[in-house]
Enzyme design. Structure first.
Site, short mmCIF file in Angstrom:
data_model
loop_
_atom_site.label_atom_id
_atom_site.label_comp_id
_atom_site.label_asym_id
_atom_site.label_seq_id
_atom_site.Cartn_x
_atom_site.Cartn_y
_atom_site.Cartn_z
N LYS A 209 -3.95 0.66 9.69
CA LYS A 209 -3.99 1.66 8.61
C LYS A 209 -5.22 1.45 7.71
O LYS A 209 -5.94 2.40 7.41
CB LYS A 209 -2.71 1.52 7.78
CG LYS A 209 -2.76 2.14 6.40
CD LYS A 209 -1.49 1.81 5.65
CE LYS A 209 -1.55 2.05 4.16
NZ LYS A 209 -2.53 1.24 3.42
N ASN A 210 -5.45 0.21 7.31
CA ASN A 210 -6.52 -0.03 6.34
C ASN A 210 -7.91 0.02 6.96
O ASN A 210 -8.90 -0.13 6.26
CB ASN A 210 -6.31 -1.36 5.62
CG ASN A 210 -5.15 -1.27 4.64
OD1 ASN A 210 -4.61 -0.19 4.40
ND2 ASN A 210 -4.76 -2.41 4.07
N CYS B 199 0.59 3.23 -3.60
CA CYS B 199 1.67 2.38 -4.07
C CYS B 199 1.45 1.99 -5.52
O CYS B 199 0.32 1.71 -5.92
CB CYS B 199 1.75 1.12 -3.22
SG CYS B 199 2.28 1.43 -1.55
N ARG C 262 -4.32 0.10 -11.16
CA ARG C 262 -5.26 0.11 -10.02
C ARG C 262 -6.46 0.97 -10.40
O ARG C 262 -6.63 2.09 -9.92
CB ARG C 262 -4.58 0.62 -8.76
CG ARG C 262 -3.47 -0.28 -8.28
CD ARG C 262 -2.87 0.20 -6.98
NE ARG C 262 -3.64 -0.17 -5.80
CZ ARG C 262 -3.25 0.10 -4.55
NH1 ARG C 262 -2.14 0.72 -4.33
NH2 ARG C 262 -4.02 -0.26 -3.53
N ASP D 200 -0.56 -8.04 1.06
CA ASP D 200 0.30 -7.08 1.74
C ASP D 200 1.44 -7.76 2.51
O ASP D 200 2.38 -7.08 2.93
CB ASP D 200 -0.52 -6.21 2.70
CG ASP D 200 -1.38 -5.19 1.96
OD1 ASP D 200 -1.17 -5.01 0.75
OD2 ASP D 200 -2.26 -4.58 2.60
N ARG E 89 4.40 5.62 5.42
CA ARG E 89 2.98 5.80 5.11
C ARG E 89 2.14 4.79 5.88
O ARG E 89 0.96 5.01 6.11
CB ARG E 89 2.73 5.61 3.61
CG ARG E 89 3.09 6.80 2.76
CD ARG E 89 2.57 6.64 1.34
NE ARG E 89 1.32 5.93 1.36
CZ ARG E 89 1.03 4.87 0.59
NH1 ARG E 89 1.89 4.42 -0.28
NH2 ARG E 89 -0.13 4.26 0.70
#
Ligand code: UD1
Length: 415
Positions: free
Chosen positions: A22-23, A116, A121, A303, A395
């Site tokens: 994903k990242n 999230c 952030r 994570d 997600r």
């Protein structure tokens, strides 16, 4: 609302082929706008954040098509520089289109990204670096308008190796017809994957330790690229296998990306067998390890903190967690406590005393990885749990429910 219904108690057993990261795929999809041609990405995970990235690409005027794990993006027709708030809100990585749009058009209009809720952030480091490159940043209510008419060569020293800021600055630096040095850049493997992708498109990027040197202004062309494996998905399944005293073989991953996680799991008495692109974990008993302190790569990944806490909740002994990356990333703790976990928590620290048994409960997935932690706890618990708001989990994890079912978990999904 998506909910998972889980009856705990079965050890996870079987084989899981790890999906693309994903990242990594999200920055690559943003980068496609900067590149401007036709890019084909394979090993793309079927997750909601990828859908959001494709929606943003289409909004910008790109053609974007997905079939199975292949995504084709033709960004040659991109004709807009704004991303509406409703798309920005859907994920944090939407902010990466900022650097890509500046390179392509010299202008971008966005709002603060969602994603999230893990504490504050901000994107101040992104904007600091962009200003050093000559961008002008103007706040118009909730919108941020950036222009970069004349990109400047510069050296940007990041005060913290932010993953997103490093990626955004890399993308914006492609426009600078001279050298941009990004010092104290993040070293996460997903950054290396972005660099490899951009090089495959013709970009000139050199790396020396934590310094990235970009010589921009060179012509870029689309390429075909395979997305790297998802180390956080792999970490989550390894930890789930440990928590349920299971036996899992993970394939199609890079074991060296997971060293910080596998070292801790070995110390926790798990038996790990490392192959070229595989990892097998067998666990008969789980011992607490301490301290577990999150850190930028190659430290223990933030994570994986919440999943690891779920496992330590059923380990023998006491472990202390310290979350150093995000200010509010212990939001899973109340749900774990409701299942019977013994956790004392304050701000960024938690002390977990392992218990023999957790009990099924109803809990709301607070965020992507926190939600995964609740699923792991539920897989260990006696009785039934219902995890609501599981959209958060989808997600970031492809085929989460079928993958767990195939490994023996009693989990059902309802809409
Ligand atoms: C990325 C990952 C996320 C992971 C995180 C840390 C993606 C899509 N997401 O998020 O899964 O948890 O890296 O490994 O790749 N910060 C600032 N100002 C900024 C930017 C960041 O203060 O301008 C702070 C953040 O609030 C946070 C810390 O720096 O406390 C780390 O953030 P960062 O490394 O930027 O993470 P993301 O790119 O958001």
């Amino acid at each position: 609302m998506v909910a998972y219904h889980i009856s705990g108690g079965a050890p996870l057993q079987g084989t899981i082929a790890i999906h693309g990261a994903k990242n990594s795929v999200l920055p690559l999809l943003a980068a496609a706008v900067a590149v401007g041609g036709r890019c084909t990405l394979t090993n793309c995970p079927a997750i909601r954040d990828v859908d959001t990235a494709l929606d943003i690409l289409r909004h910008l005027g790109c053609a974007a098509r997905r079939s199975a794990d292949r995504v084709e993006v033709d960004a040659s027709g991109a004709n807009r520089t704004d991303i509406p708030a409703r798309l920005m809100r859907r994920m944090r990585a939407a902010v990466l289109f900022l650097g890509a749009l500046l390179t392509r058009f010299g202008r971008a209009e966005i709002s603060l990204p969602g994603g999230c809720v893990l504490g504050e952030r901000p994107i101040d480091l992104h904007l600091f670096g962009l200003r050093r490159m000559g961008a002008e940043v103007e706040a118009r209510g909730e919108r941020i308008v950036c222009t970069m008419a004349n990109p400047q060569p510069c050296t940007i020293a990041l005060p913290f190796p932010s993953v997103g800021a490093t990626e955004n600055l890399l993308l914006a630096a492609l426009a600078c017809p001279d050298e941009v040095n990004i010092c104290n850049a993040a070293l996460e493997p997903e950054i290396a994957d972005l660099v490899l992708f951009l090089r495959a498109c013709g970009a000139e990027i050199a790396e020396k330790g934590s310094v990235l040197r970009v010589r921009g202004g060179v012509p870029l062309t689309g390429c075909a690229y395979r997305v790297m494996p998802d180390r956080i998905e792999a970490a989550t399944y390894l930890i789930a296998a440990a928590a349920t005293r299971g036996d899992l073989l993970l394939t199609e991953l890079c074991p060296e990306h997971l060293t910080a996680v596998t070292e801790l799991l070995s110390r926790a008495s798990c038996e790990l067998t490392v192959g070229g692109h595989s990892l097998r974990l067998r666990c008969r008993s789980l011992r607490a390890v301490s301290p577990i302190r999150t850190a930028p790569y190659d430290g223990f990944p933030t994570d994986a903190q919440a999943p690891m806490m779920a496992a330590m909740a059923v380990a023998e002994g006491v472990s202390v967690f310290e979350e150093t990356i995000f200010s509010d990333r212990l939001r899973h703790v109340p749900a774990l406590r409701r299942m019977g976990a013994q956790i004392l928590a304050a701000k960024t620290h938690a002390v977990v005393t392992g218990v023999k048994t957790l009990y099924g409960a109803r809990a709301e997935a607070t965020d992507l990885r926190g939600g995964a932690a609740m699923v792991i706890a539920a897989l260990c618990a006696q009785g039934e749990s219902v995890i609501t708001e599981a959209e958060h989990i989808e997600r970031g994890y492809a085929d989460f429910v079928p993958v767990l079912q195939a490994c023996g978990a009693a989990i059902e999904r309802s809409n």
